[in-house]
Design an enzyme around this catalytic site. Sequence first.
Site, PDB file in Angstrom:
ATOM      1  CD  GLU A 146      -3.050   1.024   2.229  1.00  0.00           C
ATOM      2  OE1 GLU A 146      -2.915   0.185   3.132  1.00  0.00           O
ATOM      3  OE2 GLU A 146      -4.044   1.774   2.114  1.00  0.00           O
ATOM      4  CD  GLU A 240      -8.403   1.321   5.106  1.00  0.00           C
ATOM      5  OE1 GLU A 240      -7.702   0.486   5.693  1.00  0.00           O
ATOM      6  OE2 GLU A 240      -7.943   2.133   4.298  1.00  0.00           O
TER       7      GLU A 240
END
Length: 292
Positions: A146, A240
């Site tokens: 990420e 998220e």
Amino acid sequence: MRFGIHAMVLAGGWTREDAETAIGTAARLGYEVIEIPLFDPGGADLPHTRALLERHGLQATASLGLTRETDVSSPDAAVAAAGVRQLVKVVDAVADLGGKTVAGVIGSAWTRYWAQTPPAGYENAVSSLREVAQHAAGRGVTLAVESVNRFESNLFNTAVDGLRLLDRIGEDNVGLHLDSFHMHIEEPDAAASIELCGDRLAYFHINESHRGYLGTGAIAFAPMFRALARIGYDGVVAFEAFSSAVTPPEVAGLAAIWRDVFSDGPDLAERALAFMREEAETAARTHRMASR
Ligand code: MN
């Protein structure tokens, strides 16, 4: 494109009860993928989770952030080796769940750094992720590293720098994980960064600028979804979100969540899925019109 949800929107940890709540709710709302935070893969009842996934027809992905003790970008070889062991455990756990992706802050610790990654640390990140990737390949798992903002890692903060790391690792099953929240802070042009990744984009997080309800913050999602349509992205788009009312304190601290931006996880999740579907459909329609 398959829509997923970070399990912590729906449950605080990963006890059997948490797993039943998160998987049951995600499936009921129409999600296809559940992203399970596996900071402690040894603490999860994997056969129980696998049975739940099969019963509800959901796919699992795993995500985590490494710690100071398991930081593969540490110049200390023993710390980097501890990170490799941790990531191998998570790879094995997600493979045991029938999953194919390990995502998150896996190239460094998930933390605020006070100096740039030293060259020896960068080299350790490259060799460690290569070692984990070679193990993961044997289990049919892809690593999605990420790109997070400057306050949450120092290894890289943009897609272009993440791709540079991927080039150094040189393994086909390592891709980039982009996140709208982090891109909004760091990328000069989020759509251009998505296009630059192309088929090396392995995972995508949708987050609002304040980590709460989609569409109530500052992020321009339409250009990102259009870019995903242009590269033909067919991977997971996972929602998220974090809130002091819902997120457990140890994770809230890592993500600097000090405010209550939502309190009803299932309501947030339901609206997020509708929002993402609408954005994706509009982007696909736009792409078809523009390429006629
Ligand atoms: Mn993220």
